[in-house]
Design an enzyme around this catalytic site. Structure first.
Site, PDB file in Angstrom:
ATOM      1  N   ASP A   1      14.083   5.308   4.093  1.00 54.21           N
ATOM      2  CA  ASP A   1      12.934   5.503   3.205  1.00 54.21           C
ATOM      3  C   ASP A   1      12.681   7.008   3.169  1.00 54.21           C
ATOM      4  O   ASP A   1      12.119   7.580   4.103  1.00 54.21           O
ATOM      5  CB  ASP A   1      11.734   4.735   3.759  1.00 54.21           C
ATOM      6  CG  ASP A   1      10.476   4.954   2.931  1.00 54.21           C
ATOM      7  OD1 ASP A   1      10.498   5.817   2.027  1.00 54.21           O
ATOM      8  OD2 ASP A   1       9.473   4.277   3.197  1.00 54.21           O
TER       9      ASP A   1
ATOM     10  N   HIS B   1       5.777   2.562   6.505  1.00 53.20           N
ATOM     11  CA  HIS B   1       4.819   2.272   5.438  1.00 53.20           C
ATOM     12  C   HIS B   1       4.911   0.771   5.148  1.00 53.20           C
ATOM     13  O   HIS B   1       5.972   0.165   5.328  1.00 53.20           O
ATOM     14  CB  HIS B   1       5.250   3.083   4.210  1.00 53.20           C
ATOM     15  CG  HIS B   1       4.316   3.049   3.055  1.00 53.20           C
ATOM     16  ND1 HIS B   1       4.243   1.984   2.187  1.00 53.20           N
ATOM     17  CD2 HIS B   1       3.426   3.964   2.583  1.00 53.20           C
ATOM     18  CE1 HIS B   1       3.358   2.242   1.230  1.00 53.20           C
ATOM     19  NE2 HIS B   1       2.842   3.442   1.456  1.00 53.20           N
TER      20      HIS B   1
ATOM     21  N   GLN C   1       8.876  10.557   1.840  1.00 53.37           N
ATOM     22  CA  GLN C   1       8.127  11.731   2.295  1.00 53.37           C
ATOM     23  C   GLN C   1       9.033  12.859   2.779  1.00 53.37           C
ATOM     24  O   GLN C   1       8.537  13.939   3.088  1.00 53.37           O
ATOM     25  CB  GLN C   1       7.163  11.348   3.428  1.00 53.37           C
ATOM     26  CG  GLN C   1       6.121  10.320   3.045  1.00 53.37           C
ATOM     27  CD  GLN C   1       5.129  10.837   2.012  1.00 53.37           C
ATOM     28  OE1 GLN C   1       5.019  12.047   1.757  1.00 53.37           O
ATOM     29  NE2 GLN C   1       4.391   9.926   1.397  1.00 53.37           N
TER      30      GLN C   1
ATOM     31  N   LYS D   1       6.087  11.273  -6.166  1.00 53.40           N
ATOM     32  CA  LYS D   1       5.829  12.128  -4.995  1.00 53.40           C
ATOM     33  C   LYS D   1       6.675  13.394  -5.061  1.00 53.40           C
ATOM     34  O   LYS D   1       6.439  14.356  -4.347  1.00 53.40           O
ATOM     35  CB  LYS D   1       6.134  11.369  -3.702  1.00 53.40           C
ATOM     36  CG  LYS D   1       5.206  10.167  -3.490  1.00 53.40           C
ATOM     37  CD  LYS D   1       5.479   9.513  -2.172  1.00 53.40           C
ATOM     38  CE  LYS D   1       4.894   8.115  -2.075  1.00 53.40           C
ATOM     39  NZ  LYS D   1       3.440   8.090  -1.923  1.00 53.40           N
TER      40      LYS D   1
ATOM     41  N   CYS E   1      -1.594   2.776   4.306  1.00 51.36           N
ATOM     42  CA  CYS E   1      -0.540   1.735   4.239  1.00 51.36           C
ATOM     43  C   CYS E   1       0.308   1.768   5.502  1.00 51.36           C
ATOM     44  O   CYS E   1       1.533   1.638   5.462  1.00 51.36           O
ATOM     45  CB  CYS E   1       0.335   1.895   2.995  1.00 51.36           C
ATOM     46  SG  CYS E   1      -0.570   1.724   1.474  1.00 51.36           S
TER      47      CYS E   1
HETATM   48  N1  PLP Z   1       7.384   4.766   1.820  1.00 50.33           N
HETATM   49  C1  PLP Z   1       6.652   5.818   2.185  1.00 50.33           C
HETATM   50  C2  PLP Z   1       7.001   6.572   3.430  1.00 50.33           C
HETATM   51  C3  PLP Z   1       5.561   6.203   1.411  1.00 50.33           C
HETATM   52  O1  PLP Z   1       4.824   7.250   1.791  1.00 50.33           O
HETATM   53  C4  PLP Z   1       5.253   5.462   0.240  1.00 50.33           C
HETATM   54  C5  PLP Z   1       4.073   5.816  -0.560  1.00 50.33           C
HETATM   55  O2  PLP Z   1       3.093   6.329  -0.061  1.00 50.33           O
HETATM   56  C6  PLP Z   1       6.069   4.387  -0.098  1.00 50.33           C
HETATM   57  C7  PLP Z   1       7.130   4.063   0.718  1.00 50.33           C
HETATM   58  C8  PLP Z   1       5.815   3.585  -1.324  1.00 50.33           C
HETATM   59  O3  PLP Z   1       5.938   4.356  -2.465  1.00 50.33           O
HETATM   60  P1  PLP Z   1       5.469   3.813  -3.897  1.00 50.33           P
HETATM   61  O4  PLP Z   1       4.055   3.331  -3.724  1.00 50.33           O
HETATM   62  O5  PLP Z   1       5.598   4.975  -4.794  1.00 50.33           O
HETATM   63  O6  PLP Z   1       6.398   2.689  -4.249  1.00 50.33           O
END
Ligand code: PLP
Length: 422
Positions: free
Chosen positions: A206, A129, A209, A232, A371
């Site tokens: 990370d 992401h 998900q 999430k 993203c």
């Molecule tokens: N990492 C992953 C895999 C994500 O799916 C997301 C959000 O879609 C993020 C990071 C970033 O999360 P946030 O926008 O809540 O900071």
């Protein structure tokens, strides 16, 4: 497998989510398939937020009065809830941040000032992401650093066989997603962590998900850093978590300066508080952190990860079978194991047109690059439609999605009427 008990439980749990019983403006039932972007909130979470604000709200760590002490106690209890949820060794290792994005920036800036040297290298993956790319690029521009994204297998999983070739004497970090927000494929993280440990390289995971779909224990999966976002995980927006294994919290400098992160401030020098306070400058998202703990209790005690895994596996088989029956549909990333997230395109239909068409059926899917622009580049497409499921989704909703996709194929492929008058 007999899915009946799973279905019964899913229907019961769904009733905990008031937003899901709303009708879409089209008059059709609302079908929410954008869970990877943000999850809906159960009633316990909504009510806990309201109750805190109505009866317990005060600033924390500073007041001697009853309300402040109560709010401080709840906030620190929430930290302990997250500690136990992740299997962390102590509450010191749990830092509340605004979300995963802020968490990765906090780690990146800390490592930049206390760890990286010019010319160092970070291994990432093609699945990342933007939140796990751009913070490193910001650091890389200054030092410089080299970012090396691992390639994907043809089925859309991170190709771990490439890891030895990516390793160099300058490799200083592996920062990688657990489950792809674009494709749903799950990174073979156990192998990556074992490789990293063998070469004494820290790992940042990370877990945005993955933690929604599987339990994570940082003793069994000994990563150095882990991030996730509360919204999430069925909790509120504005709060997220950094897990920072001891002694990283002692080594890294603060991310921001301000109140609550100090022991002593003088004009000459400021002494910082120990972690986690050191990383939580200013008034944090007090209510949201406390309510995140409510969401975590709901997931672990009421829903249960065993149920999530079993029911989502059932939905996964069904979703894939239904999508495969749609003519002209390409599924990107079919590797297993996986989370219940799929990117797809239908020949001749722009994903944005498809998203709008599905919305007219009351179906919320995400369309765009998610993203994940480097991933889209690797797939050779500008955008996809993305279906992402939660444990409150039902098989009949997937059937409706298939019906809507078949209707879209017919609608968009219908020849345009001739404009020429004979
Ligand atoms: N990492 C992953 C895999 C994500 O799916 C997301 C959000 O879609 C993020 C990071 C970033 O999360 P946030 O926008 O809540 O900071």
């Amino acid at each position: 497998m007999n899915p009946t008990p799973l279905l019964e439980k899913a229907r019961q749990l769904r009733a905990d989510f008031p937003i899901l019983s709303q009708a879409h403006p089209s008059g059709r039932p609302l079908i929410y398939f954008d869970n990877a972007a943000t999850a809906q909130k159960p009633r316990v979470v909504i009510e806990r937020l309201s109750a805190f604000l109505a009866t317990q709200n005060a600033n924390i760590h500073r007041g001697v009065h009853w309300l402040s002490q109560e709010a401080t106690h709840l906030y620190e209890k929430a930290r302990e809830t997250v500690q136990h949820f992740l299997g962390a060794a102590s509450p010191e290792e749990i830092i509340f941040v605004r979300g995963a994005t802020e968490g990765i920036n906090l780690i990146a800036q800390g490592l930049r000032r206390a760890y990286f040297q010019p010319g160092d290298e970070i291994i990432l993956s093609t699945l990342e992401h933007h939140a796990n790319i751009v913070p490193w690029q910001l650091v890389a521009e200054e030092l410089p650093l080299r970012l090396k994204p691992l390639p994907l297998t043809s089925a859309g999983a991170v190709d771990v066989s490439a890891l030895p070739d990516f390793l160099s004497p300058r490799t200083r970090l592996i920062a990688i997603t657990h489950t792809s927000n674009g494709l749903g494929t799950r990174t073979p993280i156990e192998e990556i962590v074992a490789f990293a440990k063998a070469h004494d390289i820290p790992v940042l995971l990370d877990a945005c998900q993955s933690i929604v779909h599987e339990a994570i224990d940082v003793q069994k999966l000994p990563v150095d850093f882990l991030v996730f976002s509360g919204h999430k995980l069925y909790g509120p927006t504005g709060v997220g978590v950094v897990y920072m294994r001891h002694p990283w919290g002692r080594k890294l400098p603060p991310y921001q300066g301000g109140g609550d992160m100090i022991v002593r401030v003088t004009w000459e020098k400021t002494r910082y508080a120990p972690p986690p306070a050191k990383f939580e400058a200013g008034t944090p998202a007090i209510a949201e952190a406390i309510v995140l703990a409510t969401a975590i209790h709901y997931i672990t005690d009421t829903v249960g990860y065993d149920f999530i895994q079993a029911y989502e596996a059932y939905l996964t088989d069904l979703a894939e079978a239904l999508l495969r029956d749609v003519p002209g549909l390409t599924l990107y990333g079919t590797a297993r194991p996986r989370g219940p997230i799929w990117s797809f395109n239908i020949e001749g239909i722009h994903p944005h047109d498809l998203g709008t068409f599905l919305d007219s059926w009351g179906i919320a899917v995400r369309v765009g690059h998610h993203c994940n622009q480097p991933l889209m580049d690797a797939l050779g497409v500008p955008a996809t439609a993305r279906l992402s499921l939660a444990f409150y989704n039902l098989p009949e909703e997937l059937q409706t999605l298939q019906e809507a996709l078949l209707a879209a194929v017919e609608f968009f492929h219908k020849p345009l009427p001739s404009l020429r008058h004979e």
